[in-house]
Write a protein that holds these residues in place. Structure first.
Motif, PDB file in Angstrom:
ATOM      1  N   THR A  37       0.811  -1.219   0.000  1.00 53.92           N
ATOM      2  CA  THR A  37       0.000   0.000   0.000  1.00 53.92           C
ATOM      3  C   THR A  37       0.843   1.268   0.000  1.00 53.92           C
ATOM      4  N   VAL A  38       2.123   1.145   0.328  1.00 53.35           N
ATOM      5  CA  VAL A  38       3.018   2.305   0.345  1.00 53.35           C
ATOM      6  C   VAL A  38       3.514   2.554  -1.074  1.00 53.35           C
ATOM      7  N   LYS A  39       3.194   3.730  -1.593  1.00 48.77           N
ATOM      8  CA  LYS A  39       3.649   4.109  -2.932  1.00 48.77           C
ATOM      9  C   LYS A  39       4.856   5.016  -2.787  1.00 48.77           C
ATOM     10  N   MET A  40       5.888   4.712  -3.557  1.00 54.53           N
ATOM     11  CA  MET A  40       7.094   5.515  -3.512  1.00 54.53           C
ATOM     12  C   MET A  40       7.102   6.462  -4.706  1.00 54.53           C
ATOM     13  N   ALA A  41       7.380   7.731  -4.461  1.00 56.27           N
ATOM     14  CA  ALA A  41       7.408   8.728  -5.525  1.00 56.27           C
ATOM     15  C   ALA A  41       8.558   8.450  -6.493  1.00 56.27           C
ATOM     16  N   ASN A  42       8.324   8.665  -7.750  1.00 53.65           N
ATOM     17  CA  ASN A  42       9.345   8.547  -8.793  1.00 53.65           C
ATOM     18  C   ASN A  42      10.021   7.183  -8.829  1.00 53.65           C
ATOM     19  N   ARG A  43       9.289   6.143  -8.570  1.00 53.21           N
ATOM     20  CA  ARG A  43       9.851   4.792  -8.593  1.00 53.21           C
ATOM     21  C   ARG A  43       9.828   4.261 -10.028  1.00 53.21           C
ATOM     22  N   LEU A  44      10.967   3.777 -10.506  1.00 49.92           N
ATOM     23  CA  LEU A  44      11.053   3.200 -11.843  1.00 49.92           C
ATOM     24  C   LEU A  44      10.571   1.752 -11.800  1.00 49.92           C
ATOM     25  N   ALA A  45      10.176   1.224 -12.951  1.00 47.82           N
ATOM     26  CA  ALA A  45       9.640  -0.137 -13.028  1.00 47.82           C
ATOM     27  C   ALA A  45      10.383  -0.930 -14.096  1.00 47.82           C
ATOM     28  N   TRP A  46      10.359  -2.262 -13.956  1.00 45.91           N
ATOM     29  CA  TRP A  46      10.949  -3.178 -14.931  1.00 45.91           C
ATOM     30  C   TRP A  46       9.845  -3.793 -15.771  1.00 45.91           C
ATOM     31  N   GLY A  47      10.140  -4.046 -17.021  1.00 43.86           N
ATOM     32  CA  GLY A  47       9.209  -4.719 -17.908  1.00 43.86           C
ATOM     33  C   GLY A  47       9.973  -5.486 -18.972  1.00 43.86           C
ATOM     34  N   GLU A  48       9.254  -6.332 -19.705  1.00 41.88           N
ATOM     35  CA  GLU A  48       9.873  -7.141 -20.761  1.00 41.88           C
ATOM     36  C   GLU A  48       9.472  -6.592 -22.125  1.00 41.88           C
ATOM     37  N   VAL A  49      10.450  -6.444 -23.010  1.00 42.19           N
ATOM     38  CA  VAL A  49      10.195  -5.941 -24.357  1.00 42.19           C
ATOM     39  C   VAL A  49       9.498  -7.030 -25.165  1.00 42.19           C
ATOM     40  N   CYS A  50       8.342  -6.676 -25.737  1.00 43.56           N
ATOM     41  CA  CYS A  50       7.556  -7.624 -26.536  1.00 43.56           C
ATOM     42  C   CYS A  50       7.549  -7.268 -28.013  1.00 43.56           C
ATOM     43  N   GLY A  51       7.966  -6.061 -28.353  1.00 45.46           N
ATOM     44  CA  GLY A  51       8.013  -5.644 -29.754  1.00 45.46           C
ATOM     45  C   GLY A  51       8.815  -4.377 -29.886  1.00 45.46           C
ATOM     46  N   VAL A  52       9.503  -4.225 -31.029  1.00 44.61           N
ATOM     47  CA  VAL A  52      10.314  -3.030 -31.273  1.00 44.61           C
ATOM     48  C   VAL A  52      10.081  -2.537 -32.699  1.00 44.61           C
ATOM     49  N   GLY A  53      10.190  -1.226 -32.872  1.00 47.36           N
ATOM     50  CA  GLY A  53      10.077  -0.630 -34.197  1.00 47.36           C
ATOM     51  C   GLY A  53      11.366  -0.765 -34.983  1.00 47.36           C
ATOM     52  N   PHE A  67      12.131   1.736 -16.784  1.00 44.80           N
ATOM     53  CA  PHE A  67      11.480   2.933 -17.305  1.00 44.80           C
ATOM     54  C   PHE A  67      10.634   3.580 -16.221  1.00 44.80           C
ATOM     55  N   ASN A  68      10.202   4.801 -16.488  1.00 47.86           N
ATOM     56  CA  ASN A  68       9.315   5.521 -15.585  1.00 47.86           C
ATOM     57  C   ASN A  68       7.875   5.183 -15.965  1.00 47.86           C
ATOM     58  N   PRO A  69       7.110   4.571 -15.073  1.00 46.05           N
ATOM     59  CA  PRO A  69       5.734   4.193 -15.418  1.00 46.05           C
ATOM     60  C   PRO A  69       4.832   5.378 -15.727  1.00 46.05           C
ATOM     61  N   GLU A  70       5.256   6.593 -15.373  1.00 48.21           N
ATOM     62  CA  GLU A  70       4.450   7.778 -15.671  1.00 48.21           C
ATOM     63  C   GLU A  70       4.576   8.196 -17.137  1.00 48.21           C
ATOM     64  N   ASP A  71       5.653   7.804 -17.810  1.00 54.56           N
ATOM     65  CA  ASP A  71       5.905   8.172 -19.210  1.00 54.56           C
ATOM     66  C   ASP A  71       5.408   7.089 -20.151  1.00 54.56           C
ATOM     67  N   GLN A  72       4.155   6.719 -20.074  1.00 59.41           N
ATOM     68  CA  GLN A  72       3.701   5.555 -20.825  1.00 59.41           C
ATOM     69  C   GLN A  72       2.336   5.777 -21.456  1.00 59.41           C
ATOM     70  N   PHE A  73       2.077   4.980 -22.462  1.00 56.52           N
ATOM     71  CA  PHE A  73       0.750   4.853 -23.035  1.00 56.52           C
ATOM     72  C   PHE A  73       0.388   3.383 -22.917  1.00 56.52           C
ATOM     73  N   GLU A  74      -0.819   3.094 -22.457  1.00 58.29           N
ATOM     74  CA  GLU A  74      -1.249   1.707 -22.285  1.00 58.29           C
ATOM     75  C   GLU A  74      -2.121   1.279 -23.444  1.00 58.29           C
ATOM     76  N   VAL A  75      -2.012   0.009 -23.797  1.00 57.27           N
ATOM     77  CA  VAL A  75      -2.872  -0.585 -24.806  1.00 57.27           C
ATOM     78  C   VAL A  75      -3.223  -1.994 -24.332  1.00 57.27           C
ATOM     79  N   GLU A  76      -4.468  -2.390 -24.521  1.00 61.60           N
ATOM     80  CA  GLU A  76      -4.892  -3.732 -24.126  1.00 61.60           C
ATOM     81  C   GLU A  76      -5.036  -4.584 -25.374  1.00 61.60           C
ATOM     82  N   VAL A  77      -4.359  -5.735 -25.373  1.00 65.69           N
ATOM     83  CA  VAL A  77      -4.423  -6.687 -26.472  1.00 65.69           C
ATOM     84  C   VAL A  77      -4.727  -8.053 -25.876  1.00 65.69           C
TER      85      VAL A  77
END
Length: 106
Positions: A37-53, A67-77
């Protein structure tokens, strides 16, 4: 009538990332339990690359990226949420093959 299927191809310098599930609770370096429940400000997150341009140079499918989770666009597939961002917005890549790493490993 059956619906046609389309393969997703990322364009230009875009990267598609599958966000790693967040751990319920964390431990600090000294062993103190930090509840989910404790949210940390400016916390970066890990993810797996699924596609690249076609213009992405530093990461490939399967790499783990920071990456910073705030700098993102989400898409549901197919009921799975992915993030789409520019390669330049990634902070680090964790890969098995590297020439100039930090000496730290996941």
């Amino acid at each position: 009538m059956e619906q046609a299927k389309f393969e997703i191809q990322m364009l230009h310098d875009r990267v598609m990332i599958k966000l790693e599930p967040e751990v319920e609770e964390r431990r600090s370096g000294s062993g103190i339990v930090i509840p989910a429940t404790v949210k940390m400000a400016n916390r970066l997150a890990w993810g797996e690359v699924c596609g690249v341009g076609t213009n992405v140079r530093a990461v490939k499918v399967g790499d783990k990226v920071l990456f910073n989770p705030e700098d993102q666009f989400e898409v549901e597939v197919q009921a799975q949420v992915y993030l789409v961002m520019r390669e330049r917005d990634l902070h680090a890549v964790a890969t098995q093959e590297t020439d100039h790493g930090t000496g730290l490993y996941l």
